[in-house]
Design an enzyme around this catalytic site. Structure first.
Site, short mmCIF file in Angstrom:
data_model
loop_
_atom_site.label_atom_id
_atom_site.label_comp_id
_atom_site.label_asym_id
_atom_site.label_seq_id
_atom_site.Cartn_x
_atom_site.Cartn_y
_atom_site.Cartn_z
N ASP A 1 49.01 41.73 45.05
CA ASP A 1 49.16 40.77 43.95
C ASP A 1 49.67 41.46 42.69
O ASP A 1 50.53 40.93 42.00
CB ASP A 1 47.82 40.08 43.66
CG ASP A 1 47.52 39.02 44.70
OD1 ASP A 1 48.47 38.60 45.40
OD2 ASP A 1 46.35 38.62 44.84
N LYS B 1 48.64 50.63 46.01
CA LYS B 1 47.23 51.03 45.99
C LYS B 1 46.36 49.99 46.68
O LYS B 1 46.65 48.81 46.55
CB LYS B 1 46.77 51.15 44.52
CG LYS B 1 45.29 51.29 44.33
CD LYS B 1 44.68 50.25 43.37
CE LYS B 1 44.55 48.90 43.98
NZ LYS B 1 43.68 47.97 43.23
N THR B 2 45.39 50.34 47.41
CA THR B 2 44.22 49.54 47.81
C THR B 2 43.52 50.19 48.99
O THR B 2 44.19 50.58 49.97
CB THR B 2 44.52 48.06 48.15
OG1 THR B 2 43.28 47.43 48.52
CG2 THR B 2 45.52 47.84 49.27
N ASP C 1 41.84 48.64 50.98
CA ASP C 1 41.84 47.66 52.07
C ASP C 1 42.93 47.93 53.10
O ASP C 1 42.85 47.44 54.22
CB ASP C 1 42.02 46.24 51.52
CG ASP C 1 40.84 45.79 50.69
OD1 ASP C 1 39.89 46.58 50.54
OD2 ASP C 1 40.85 44.65 50.20
N ARG D 1 41.15 43.20 36.47
CA ARG D 1 41.79 42.25 37.39
C ARG D 1 42.56 41.13 36.68
O ARG D 1 42.88 40.11 37.30
CB ARG D 1 40.73 41.65 38.32
CG ARG D 1 40.15 42.64 39.33
CD ARG D 1 39.48 41.92 40.48
NE ARG D 1 38.85 42.84 41.42
CZ ARG D 1 39.49 43.38 42.47
NH1 ARG D 1 40.76 43.12 42.67
NH2 ARG D 1 38.83 44.18 43.28
N GLY E 1 40.86 46.79 42.21
CA GLY E 1 39.74 47.63 42.67
C GLY E 1 40.11 49.10 42.71
O GLY E 1 41.27 49.46 42.96
P1 FBP Z 1 41.93 45.65 45.56
O1 FBP Z 1 42.51 44.69 46.53
O2 FBP Z 1 42.13 45.27 44.15
O3 FBP Z 1 42.37 47.06 45.83
O4 FBP Z 1 40.34 45.68 45.77
C1 FBP Z 1 39.79 45.76 47.03
C2 FBP Z 1 38.28 45.62 47.04
O5 FBP Z 1 37.67 46.89 47.02
C3 FBP Z 1 37.86 44.83 48.28
O6 FBP Z 1 37.69 45.68 49.39
C4 FBP Z 1 36.59 44.17 47.81
O7 FBP Z 1 36.35 42.96 48.47
C5 FBP Z 1 36.85 43.90 46.36
O8 FBP Z 1 37.78 44.89 45.95
C6 FBP Z 1 35.62 43.96 45.52
O9 FBP Z 1 35.94 43.57 44.24
P2 FBP Z 1 35.10 43.96 42.95
O10 FBP Z 1 35.44 45.38 42.61
O11 FBP Z 1 35.63 43.03 41.92
O12 FBP Z 1 33.66 43.80 43.28
#
Ligand code: FBP
Length: 548
Positions: free
Chosen positions: A173, A199-200, A202, A142, A78
């Site tokens: 991951d 990175k994230t 979250d 992803r 993400g």
């Molecule tokens: P990452 O863990 O890859 O950084 O992504 C986090 C996130 O933004 C979460 O907060 C959310 O649930 C998810 O990605 C949404 O995924 P997508 O972009 O596939 O809709």
């Protein structure tokens, strides 16, 4: 391309850097490391990259130069504000050492490496993306890098391009996969180093060595601004309860940080729900009590923050979801059934009594979402479940009962919101712009020093940027064994909200006041990029409390 005045101004912003990354950078080796748990198994799986020492970078007099090298970079998962600056820092670091150094970006995430889709990142490209949000410079994806054939394809592509090192910018991951890749390449002696970057949005990639993942700062500031604006609206019109779901797949760090920044009337923390073994009805009852208390003094308005991952942290709900996953996996009989009612009856007949009761208690639309929205692995996609609407409906019912019994007198008009994508590609705050640029420069140094299987880290983040400490941490140090898809695998431990940690303790101490009718909200306002440092360079409350 047309640009806003802020876009133009940000292009020439020079990120602040730690003194340690200036001039001739030298690398100091610290103590050998061990994985956080399961040392024997992790060592067996990573014989070439286990036990490496911690690394710290320091500045020494003189110029630094390198032989010409080529580096590849991947954005994984993400989007998170600041990703472009990691790439800019990496690029500038490489060019400073040797103008012949080249940087290649793999397109669309890890699949770009396997499929040989890339673009050389020249200064013309880089300059367009300095201090910007998003991952659009090369795109993200992803695809998981976890199988040998993928690693071998990667070797072929790197050999074609003369690539000596790959930087993977990703979450827990992706960095676990970076470590597996590093180990494989070292074992094959193919001369390709692998370096990770944390990175994230979250915020769940953090531990003893990583103070925060990049993007969390900006995303939380964007959401907090919006929450503040909603609170001002609620306080003006005094007629709506706003239920706001916030991104963060599992951990509730975002919800907690936004609560610390804006002081909502209610914020639910999934980790607490799990620890206290709360039911959905318990959560509904708690919200209803606050609504009723505020209604007594005519305050028929307020804000409720809900973490995206909540539903999976409610133990009974998790069991129901698990039963549904098992029941519906490859279930052709169910797929062939016509009509929602027939499907609902079938599910009720197959669930255990406890799960059946819970399933029946849910609003029909939500119960249907639980059975419909599944990912390719057969799992319910919890992010698509509109928990905010579920809670609104259930709280509404509870209040109606309370009204009938005379314990609630008030009006319950609601609005629902989901804040997620709004924050993931915002123009990075000064904190994220500076932090990410330093991470990129740190990654360059680790590459030049010939390191592999390391994550670039920058610490001491609540101090001015000049005092930040840069270095490298062996990725194996952060690993333990966990069950994934029924098999034990080495993975980086995900950091959930620590209920004994200072940020949660602060929240716990103050939440009763925030629910109170006399308590003022905080209106954080938009991210500021220019102005006094106390306005523009503040880290998150989480980081400040944790480092206090
Ligand atoms: P990452 O863990 O890859 O950084 O992504 C986090 C996130 O933004 C979460 O907060 C959310 O649930 C998810 O990605 C949404 O995924 P997508 O972009 O596939 O809709």
């Amino acid at each position: 391309m047309l640009k806003s005045p802020l876009q133009i101004a940000r292009q020439s912003y020079q990120p602040k850097m730690p003194k340690a990354l200036m001039g001739h950078v030298v690398l100091r080796e610290g103590q050998a490391t061990q994985s956080v748990a399961d040392q024997e198994e992790i060592q067996k799986l990573f014989p070439n990259t286990y036990g490496l020492p911690l690394l710290t970078l320091d500045s020494a007099p003189g110029e630094q130069q390198s032989d010409a090298i080529n580096v590849g970079v991947i954005l994984s998962g993400g989007q998170a504000p600041g990703g472009h600056n990691v790439i800019c820092g990496l690029f500038d670091g490489l060019k400073k050492m040797n103008p012949d150094n080249k940087l290649f970006g793999f397109l669309g995430g890890p699949s770009g490496l396997i499929e040989g889709k890339y673009e050389e990142l020249t200064s013309d490209v880089i300059d367009e993306y300095r201090n910007t949000g998003g991952f659009d410079i090369i795109g993200s994806g992803r695809t998981k890098l976890e199988e040998e054939w993928q690693f071998d394809e990667g070797i072929k592509v790197c050999k074609q391009l003369g690539i000596n090192a790959i930087v993977i910018i990703g979450g827990d991951d992706s960095n676990t996969n970076a470590c597996v890749l590093a180990e494989y390449y070292k074992q094959k002696k193919c001369g390709i180093q692998v370096i990770g970057c944390p990175k994230t949005i979250d915020g769940d990639l953090k531990n003893e060595m990583i103070e925060t993942s990049f993007g969390f700062d900006t995303a939380c500031k964007v959401y907090s601004e919006l929450i503040g604006n909603i609170q001002r609206d609620a306080n003006s019109a005094k007629k709506y309860w706003h239920f706001i779901r916030l991104m963060g797949r599992s951990a509730s760090h975002i919800a907690l940080e936004c609560a610390l920044q804006s002081q909502p009337n209610i914020c639910i923390i999934s980790e607490e729900v799990e620890a206290k073994n709360l039911t959905l009805q318990d959560i509904v009852d708690q919200i209803a009590i606050v609504v009723a208390e505020r209604a007594k003094v005519g305050q028929n308005f307020g804000t409720v923050l809900i973490p995206e991952g909540l539903i999976e942290f409610i133990p009974a709900m998790r069991r129901l979801i698990q039963e549904l996953n098992d029941l519906l996996a490859n279930n052709e009989e169910f797929v062939a059934m016509e009509g929602d009612d027939a499907k609902r009856e079938y599910i009720k007949s197959m669930l255990t009594p406890a799960s059946c009761e819970l399933y029946r208690s849910l609003p029909k639309a939500i119960a249907k979402q639980l059975t419909m929205d599944r990912d390719p692995h057969g799992n319910v996609q919890v992010s698509l479940i509109e928990t905010e609407k579920l809670l609104i409906e259930m709280v509404g019912k509870k209040l109606a009962q309370m009204k009938a019994s005379g314990t609630y007198v008030g009006k319950f008009a609601t609005q629902h919101h989901f804040f997620g994508y709004e924050g993931r590609c915002a123009i990075p705050s000064n904190f994220d712009a500076d932090y990410c640029y330093s991470l990129g420069q740190t990654a360059t140094q680790l590459i030049i020093a010939g390191k592999t299987g390391y994550m670039a880290i920058v610490r001491n983040l609540t101090q001015p940027a000049a005092e930040w400490v840069a270095g490298g941490v062996p990725i194996t140090m952060m690993m333990n064994m966990e069950k994934r898809n029924g098999k034990m695998k080495p993975v980086i431990q995900k950091a959930l909200v620590d209920l004994n940690g200072k940020p949660f303790k602060y929240f716990e101490e103050h939440r009763a006041d925030w629910a109170d009718a006399d308590m003022d909200y905080i209106y954080p306002g938009p991210i500021q990029y220019y102005g006094p440092t106390e306005v523009c360079d503040q880290p998150t409350h989480t980081l400040l409390l944790e480092n206090a």
